[in-house]
Design an enzyme around this catalytic site. Sequence first.
Site, PDB file in Angstrom:
ATOM      1  CB  THR A   1      -7.430   4.816   2.765  1.00  0.00           C
ATOM      2  OG1 THR A   1      -6.820   6.143   3.928  1.00  0.00           O
ATOM      3  CG2 THR A   1      -7.318   5.007   1.904  1.00  0.00           C
ATOM      4  CG  ASP A   2      -6.113  -0.049   7.598  1.00  0.00           C
ATOM      5  OD1 ASP A   2      -5.630   0.394   8.489  1.00  0.00           O
ATOM      6  OD2 ASP A   2      -6.107  -1.261   7.517  1.00  0.00           O
ATOM      7  CD1 TRP A   3      -4.592   5.559  11.106  1.00  0.00           C
ATOM      8  CD2 TRP A   3      -5.649   4.949  10.292  1.00  0.00           C
ATOM      9  NE1 TRP A   3      -5.122   6.039  12.050  1.00  0.00           N
ATOM     10  CE2 TRP A   3      -6.885   5.195  10.860  1.00  0.00           C
ATOM     11  CE3 TRP A   3      -6.789   4.116   9.310  1.00  0.00           C
ATOM     12  CZ2 TRP A   3      -7.456   5.429  10.809  1.00  0.00           C
ATOM     13  CZ3 TRP A   3      -8.408   4.439   9.274  1.00  0.00           C
ATOM     14  CH2 TRP A   3      -8.935   5.211  10.262  1.00  0.00           C
TER      15      TRP A   3
ATOM     16  CE1 TYR B   1      -2.436  -0.263   5.411  1.00  0.00           C
ATOM     17  CE2 TYR B   1      -2.942  -1.721   7.033  1.00  0.00           C
ATOM     18  CZ  TYR B   1      -2.413  -0.843   6.649  1.00  0.00           C
ATOM     19  OH  TYR B   1      -2.239   0.015   7.921  1.00  0.00           O
TER      20      TYR B   1
ATOM     21  CB  SER C   1     -11.536   0.877   1.806  1.00  0.00           C
ATOM     22  OG  SER C   1     -10.479   1.115   1.437  1.00  0.00           O
TER      23      SER C   1
END
Length: 788
Positions: A731-733, A700, A698
Amino acid sequence: MMERKKQELPKWQRIRYMPATPLYKGQERVTESAAHIALSRRAAADGMVLLKNEGGLLPFAEGAKIAVFGKAQIDYVKGGGGSGDVTVSYVRNIVDGFCEKEAEGRILCFQPLTAYYHADVARQRAEGKEPGRTVEPELPDDLLRDARAYTDTAVITICRFSGEGWDRTGEAYDGDFFLSREEEAMAQKVLSAFPRVAVVLNAGGMMDTRWIHDDPRVTAALLAGQGGMEGGSAVADILCGDVCPSGHLTDTYAVDFASYPSSAGFAESDSYVAYEDDIFVGYRYFETIPGAAEKVLYPFGFGLSYTRFERLPGKLAVTEEGFELPVLVTNVGEAAGREVAQLYASLPQGKLGQPARVLVAFAKTGLLQPGTSEQLLLKVPYRTLASYDDVGKVRRSAWLLEKGTYRFYLGGDVRAARELADTWELAEDRVLEQVEERCAPHDLARRLCPDGTYEAMPERAPFVPYQDKDYPWEGQRPTEWCEEDPTCCWFPSDKMQLDDVFRGELSLDDFMKGLTTEQLVHLLGGRPDRGAANTFGMGDLPVYGVPNAMTADGPAGLRIKPECGVETTAFPTASLIASTWDEALAEEIGHAGAEEVLENGIGIWLTPAINIHRSPLCGRNFEYYSEDPLLAGKLAAGMIRGIQSMKVACSLKHFCCNNKETERKESDSRVSERALRQIYLKAFEICVKEADPWTIMSSYNRVNGVRSSQNRELLTDILRGEWGYRGMVTTDWCTHGEHWLETAAGNDVKMPRGDDAGLLAKLRSGELDPECVRTSARRVLEMLLKLA
Ligand code: BGC
């Protein structure tokens, strides 16, 4: 292809213990192997787009003398920065490419120029200028004179660099979208002195081409993209005629930056972007909106060749699923080459309003010798023609076809495509799928209509965002499991093992029943790096044999810790791969890249990235494919099939509407449901339905107010409910989202670290449904079970 026997290893042995051990028995490593480098070079050349070629300047004649100008001949940009970068053992720049041809006796280069640019780039680098961001040095008059005395043929080189976390600029002389003053001065000098000038643009995203298009002194131009570690050689392959250009534009090149419909609002705010252009992105805008057509220099799909093709359409057949069109492509020119057949459709304007033309199918031939032909079959499912009615003009929240005449156009670009005699008449509106309203905008005032006016969006109460805490996860790294739970040890145990599930001796349900809530929660957060990885892992319940499967970037090749001493193959960037229009080639690259991923002990490859090129300025456009979702979706689906054929998971990203880098963790993409579904989600939908990605990342940003990672309508209702997605979502990081809200939305893993304590507290308070935790943990385990 050489027969390869894979080493038979116990499950997960490679991703646990064996970084950089050759994948195939008795053979050298495939990582940065000659075969992969050759593939990278072939793909780079196949994607380069020939924009102009007056008087047949290209390919250079045998023995041609050339003078190469511009610091970009040395300062070649192989790809973009950030997570899309790759650590390689070498990069062949444009001069290296020409030197190869010179050594073969094919061309002669004016050496003093190269020596001059070499010294200047070396000086600038020593002064700290980053690769690709050096300044164009002044071109000395005597050097220009000597070069002109040597030859009448010049090559001008220009390069661009961009990267993750920042956007490009679009102001006059910015040296970004536009030429810098120094570059323009150099180009003007060369164009005034030489009668034959070829321009090479080494850029991963769009840039100004007006000076190329409008100036008759520019004889030829190649949009060379960012071609990976062999990009310079691929440029020389095209310019010297070893490869016949067959790349086509994946974006529309307009007269200037202001002409793009997204330009006006792109930098309006750091906290939101209003997608008022709606579905009229790229050619959908330029080919439709009154007055926009004349702003196009090079239309979507455009690309010249050294040969000529004839495309003979057969009869348009109507099938249960849609349409099929056979096309006979014949090479009627003098050089061997490849051709892309592009099929567009125009839909009845009806009540919804439509773009003038939409890409509905494409296919590329193999290498055709002069005089030979290949039969292609273009397939158009009805769904490809369907529109989404978000406000109830025909049927609210439905995918449908409006009654009327459907016309088809076949050709080499969106504009040149010729209308077919066959049309399709639909007597009544046809609903293909009824769904429900999801992710509708609250704060989008208006949207563009086909006649160039704007219609007001239905009024809604303004969105009230969830008041998140500050972002405790920003910059955090996962810690070792044992530090958090002393009852967990690394020693072999007598507990049930995940491998028992893989071998069919235990059901996944029973395996999960044996895990505590803490252990399930643990599976929902990223885990520490092992081996060559530097983007962390997931899984990691050693006592139960659950491996800590590592992740690694990125779209142009495997990116691992530079200090591990293993260099990997840098493929062309995604924007160049896309301009090959070759799904099979994308699959080959996916397979080759995944071999390197697995060879280095990684389980999940953080690619492909398929956000739409909404604005030329998005800093990561080089990592993305196109302004068109069908092209992006098809090519990425090929890439995913290639990756996952190696039992490596892809991570399809960034889901969705991450079309701008500035303030990407907060920016709200305000978009109509129609544009969301038809443009920004479409490529993801194609990948999910055609290639079954094992993981999706997903994004940010927020989508209509809600962070993507916390967006249940997006991650659960649309992705899983409507599309039937079975895989897992990360998630994105280091998102700004809260873990428990992400879990509740259907985002399975928070990377690179979860908030175990926070999740447990929300479970205790009853705010988080334990079923969400179980479902996500199950998806993680299911993904791990698919890995090699
Ligand atoms: C990027 C992702 C990338 C991740 C891991 C993020 O900053 O947006 O594309 O995969 O980092 O490096």
